[in-house]
Design an enzyme around this catalytic site. Structure first.
Site, PDB file in Angstrom:
ATOM      1  N   LYS A  40       0.845  -1.144  -0.103  1.00  0.00           N
ATOM      2  CA  LYS A  40      -0.110   0.265   0.219  1.00  0.00           C
ATOM      3  C   LYS A  40       0.860   1.201  -0.020  1.00  0.00           C
ATOM      4  O   LYS A  40       1.980   1.058   0.355  1.00  0.00           O
ATOM      5  CB  LYS A  40      -0.958   0.042   1.246  1.00  0.00           C
ATOM      6  CG  LYS A  40      -0.318   0.010   2.800  1.00  0.00           C
ATOM      7  CD  LYS A  40      -1.165  -0.278   3.817  1.00  0.00           C
ATOM      8  CE  LYS A  40      -0.300  -0.032   5.158  1.00  0.00           C
ATOM      9  NZ  LYS A  40      -1.121  -0.575   6.175  1.00  0.00           N
ATOM     10  N   ARG A 165     -11.179  -0.337  14.264  1.00  0.00           N
ATOM     11  CA  ARG A 165     -10.996   0.363  13.306  1.00  0.00           C
ATOM     12  C   ARG A 165     -11.930  -0.239  12.422  1.00  0.00           C
ATOM     13  O   ARG A 165     -13.183  -0.259  12.545  1.00  0.00           O
ATOM     14  CB  ARG A 165      -9.510   0.345  12.625  1.00  0.00           C
ATOM     15  CG  ARG A 165      -9.225   1.217  11.478  1.00  0.00           C
ATOM     16  CD  ARG A 165      -7.746   1.430  11.249  1.00  0.00           C
ATOM     17  NE  ARG A 165      -7.084   0.125  10.745  1.00  0.00           N
ATOM     18  CZ  ARG A 165      -5.834   0.136  10.286  1.00  0.00           C
ATOM     19  NH1 ARG A 165      -5.000   1.272  10.393  1.00  0.00           N
ATOM     20  NH2 ARG A 165      -5.454  -1.118   9.948  1.00  0.00           N
ATOM     21  N   TYR A 299      14.339  30.696   7.462  1.00  0.00           N
ATOM     22  CA  TYR A 299      13.028  31.609   7.654  1.00  0.00           C
ATOM     23  C   TYR A 299      13.304  31.732   9.268  1.00  0.00           C
ATOM     24  O   TYR A 299      13.293  30.933   9.845  1.00  0.00           O
ATOM     25  CB  TYR A 299      11.869  30.880   7.099  1.00  0.00           C
ATOM     26  CG  TYR A 299      11.646  30.890   5.811  1.00  0.00           C
ATOM     27  CD1 TYR A 299      11.453  32.261   5.241  1.00  0.00           C
ATOM     28  CD2 TYR A 299      11.543  29.586   4.946  1.00  0.00           C
ATOM     29  CE1 TYR A 299      11.183  32.283   3.784  1.00  0.00           C
ATOM     30  CE2 TYR A 299      11.558  29.509   3.595  1.00  0.00           C
ATOM     31  CZ  TYR A 299      11.181  30.919   2.912  1.00  0.00           C
ATOM     32  OH  TYR A 299      10.892  30.815   1.672  1.00  0.00           O
ATOM     33  N   MET A 347      10.265  24.794   1.909  1.00  0.00           N
ATOM     34  CA  MET A 347       9.441  24.050   0.795  1.00  0.00           C
ATOM     35  C   MET A 347      10.282  23.146   0.074  1.00  0.00           C
ATOM     36  O   MET A 347      10.030  21.850  -0.100  1.00  0.00           O
ATOM     37  CB  MET A 347       8.711  24.860   0.125  1.00  0.00           C
ATOM     38  CG  MET A 347       7.609  24.074  -0.726  1.00  0.00           C
ATOM     39  SD  MET A 347       6.734  25.059  -1.940  1.00  0.00           S
ATOM     40  CE  MET A 347       5.719  26.078  -0.816  1.00  0.00           C
TER      41      MET A 347
HETATM   42  C1  LIG Z   1      -0.209  -1.620   6.824  1.00  0.00           C
HETATM   43  C2  LIG Z   1      -0.962  -2.885   7.241  1.00  0.00           C
HETATM   44  C3  LIG Z   1      -0.315  -4.145   7.618  1.00  0.00           C
HETATM   45  C4  LIG Z   1       1.478  -4.202   7.453  1.00  0.00           C
HETATM   46  O1  LIG Z   1       1.731  -3.482   8.730  1.00  0.00           O
HETATM   47  P1  LIG Z   1       3.166  -3.728   9.007  1.00  0.00           P
HETATM   48  O2  LIG Z   1       3.256  -3.265  10.229  1.00  0.00           O
HETATM   49  O3  LIG Z   1       3.939  -2.502   7.919  1.00  0.00           O
HETATM   50  O4  LIG Z   1       3.869  -4.769   8.762  1.00  0.00           O
HETATM   51  C5  LIG Z   1      -0.950  -5.179   7.623  1.00  0.00           C
HETATM   52  N1  LIG Z   1      -2.253  -5.270   7.730  1.00  0.00           N
HETATM   53  C6  LIG Z   1      -3.189  -4.165   7.487  1.00  0.00           C
HETATM   54  C7  LIG Z   1      -4.556  -4.258   7.767  1.00  0.00           C
HETATM   55  C8  LIG Z   1      -2.518  -3.028   7.504  1.00  0.00           C
HETATM   56  O5  LIG Z   1      -3.114  -1.805   7.182  1.00  0.00           O
END
Ligand SMILES: *Cc1c(COP(=O)(O)O)cnc(C)c1O
Length: 428
Positions: A40, A165, A299, A347
Site C-alpha cells: 500500500k 477500526r 526563515y 518547501m
Molecule cells: C499496513 C497494514 C499491514 C502491514 O503492517 P506492518 O506493520 O507494516 O507490517 C498489515 N495489515 C493491515 C491491515 C495494514 O493496514
C-alpha cells in the site's frame, strides 16, 4: 549501478532490491507460513512496481493494498508483464507466479451504484481482486456487483478483534456471517478468508494480542456456525509475525519489515532483527559556503552560527516529505560527517551545518564537503559501501516525534525512486 535518474532531478531515493529480497527471506523463514507483501501507499513510498516484482521473486504468494485503486493499478502492472491471474475455484493453489491480490479499503457504494457497469466493485471483480468486507452494506453492494457481473466475488470477512477500526464487532458478526452464507448459496460470493488486525503487536507482553487472538477464535466459531468455511485466516502484520507466533495462522501480512524497518525500534531495532533498510534518500549538495559567527539561518532566523561556519544547501524540503519538525534536528551524513539540518525546513530546501570555518587558534578550516557531494538523509549505515555516519529512518522518526512508517511513506512523488540490485536491468 543505478537505473535512469531524470537528468534534472536534484535528489533521489535509491531502493535496494537486494536488501528487500533479504528482508523477505528473513521474514518468510521466521513466519513459516505463506506471506502477503503489503505494498500500500506506493509500497511505503518505495515504488510499487519494483517492490511487487521483487517480493514475488522472493516467494510472496499474495500482494495487499489498502485502497482498491492501488490494487487495480497493481493488477494492470502484473497483466502488462504477463503475470498469470490466479486460477478460479476453491482448491486453486496460490503461487508467486499467479499471486492473489487483496484490497481492504473500497469506496462506499449503494447496491445500485455497485451493479452499474464500470463501478469500482465491478472493476475489482474483473481484476480478480479479493476484497475485505466488514459490514452488511458492503456485502450487499458487492453481491449486487457480482450478480450484475455474473461471477462470484471473493471475500475476506473482517472481524474487529479489539482495534475498533474496520471490521465487524462481535455483536454484528453473526448477521454478517449469515448474510454472507446466503450470498454463497446464491452463488454470488465466496468467503475465502477471515481476518483482523492487531492494535498492539509491538508490545510483546501487554496481553492485548492474546485478547485479539481469543476474539479471533470466537469470530471463527461464529462464521463456521453460519456454514462458512474460510480457508485463509490472517491476523499478523510484521509485529505479530515477529513477536506473537500464535498469530501467524494461515498467512502473514508483512509491511514495514520488508522495507527493512522495525515495527518498533524500542522493542528491537532493524539491525537486531537482521533487517536491512531498503530506502536511501540522498541529494548532492548544490552549494557550500562560509558564514560569519552570529549569522542567522533560514526563515525566522531560528538558528544562529555559534562560530564562523561552513553550511551546505540540500535540495529537499517539506514538499518532498521532510517533516518541518526536523528543524535544527534532522540528521544528515556528508562524507563521513554526521550533522544536522540547521534552521527551519523550507518547501524545497534545507541548510545543513558543515562545522566550524575557524580552528581554536583562529586558523582557517577548509570546508569538509564540496558541491556535488551526496548528503544522505536516511538509509542503512551498515550497507556495503555505505557512509557509516548514515542516519536511519528511525533516527528521523525519533527527532520528529513520529514513526519510520511516516518518514518513508511521506517521501514526495518528486523524488525519483531508483531501484538498484535485484537482477533488474541496469543502465546509467
Ligand atoms: C499496513 C497494514 C499491514 C502491514 O503492517 P506492518 O506493520 O507494516 O507490517 C498489515 N495489515 C493491515 C491491515 C495494514 O493496514
Amino acid at each position: 549501478m543505478l537505473a535512469d535518474v531524470p537528468a534534472a532531478a536534484t535528489s533521489r531515493a535509491v531502493i535496494d532490491l537486494d536488501a528487500l529480497a533479504h528482508n523477505a527471506r528473513v521474514l518468510a523463514r521466521t513466519a513459516g507460513t505463506p506471506w502477503l507483501a503489503v505494498v500500500k501507499a506506493d509500497a511505503y513510498g518505495h515504488g510499487i512496481e519494483a517492490v511487487a516484482t521483487t517480493c514475488l521473486a522472493a516467494g510472496a504468494t499474495w500482494l495487499g493494498t489498502a485502497q482498491l485503486a492501488e490494487a487495480l493499478h497493481l493488477r494492470a502492472l502484473l497483466d502488462a508483464r504477463g503475470t498469470a491471474r490466479p486460477q478460479p475455484g476453491p482448491d486453486a493453489v496460490t503461487t508467486p507466479r499467479s499471486p492473489r491480490l487483496l484490497a481492504w479499503l473500497v469506496p462506499f457504494l449503494t447496491p445500485k451504484q455497485a451493479a452499474a457497469p464500470g463501478s469500482a466493485l465491478r472493476q475489482a471483480l474483473d481484476a480478480d481482486i479479493d476484497l475485505s468486507v466488514s459490514t452488511l452494506a458492503q456485502l450487499e453492494a458487492l453481491a449486487a456487483a457480482a450478480r450484475a457481473a455474473g461471477r462470484p466475488a471473493r471475500v475476506h470477512l473482517k472481524a474487529d478483534t479489539g482495534m475498533s477500526r474496520a471490521g465487524a464487532t462481535a455483536d454484528d458478526l453473526p448477521a454478517l456471517a449469515r448474510a454472507s452464507r446466503r450470498a454463497e448459496e446464491e452463488g454470488v460470493l465466496d468467503v475465502v478468508g477471515l481476518w483482523s488486525h492487531l492494535s498492539r503487536a509491538d508490545e510483546p507482553s501487554s496481553g492485548s494480542t492474546e485478547e485479539h487472538l481469543e476474539r479471533f477464535r470466537h469470530a471463527e466459531d461464529v462464521v463456521r456456525a453460519a456454514g462458512l468455511a474460510p480457508r485463509v485466516r490472517h491476523l499478523a502484520a510484521t509485529g505479530g509475525l515477529l513477536w506473537h507466533p500464535d498469530t501467524r495462522l494461515d498467512l502473514v501480512r508483512a509491511g514495514i519489515g520488508l522495507y527493512g524497518l522495525s515495527p518498533d525500534p524500542s522493542v528491537a531495532t532493524s539491525a537486531e532483527l537482521g533487517l536491512r533498510p531498503v530506502m536511501r534518500v540522498e541529494a548532492p549538495l548544490v552549494q557550500v559556503k562560509r558564514i560569519p559567527a552570529g549569522q542567522a539561518v533560514s526563515y525566522g532566523g531560528t538558528w544562529t552560527a555559534p562560530t564562523d561556519r561552513w553550511l551546505g544547501l540540500v535540495p529537499l524540503g517539506y514538499s518532498d516529505g521532510l517533516p518541518r519538525a526536523a528543524a535544527s534536528a534532522g540528521p544528515v551524513a556528508v562524507g563521513g560527517l554526521r550533522t544536522t539540518i540547521v534552521g527551519k525546513v523550507c518547501m524545497d530546501q534545507v541548510v545543513i551545518d558543515l562545522g566550524p570555518a575557524v580552528g581554536p587558534d583562529g586558523e582557517a578550516v577548509p570546508a569538509p564537503a564540496a558541491p556535488g557531494d551526496p548528503a544522505v538523509l536516511w538509509g542503512d549505515p551498515h550497507a556495503e559501501g555505505a557512509d557509516s555516519a548514515t542516519p536511519t529512518a528511525d533516527d528521523w522518526a525519533a527527532v520528529c516525534g513520529t514513526i519510520s512508517y511516516e518518514i518513508v511513506t511521506r517521501l514526495g512523488a518528486r523524488v525519483p525512486r531508483v531501484p538498484t540490485g535485484g537482477g533488474e536491468p541496469v543502465t546509467r
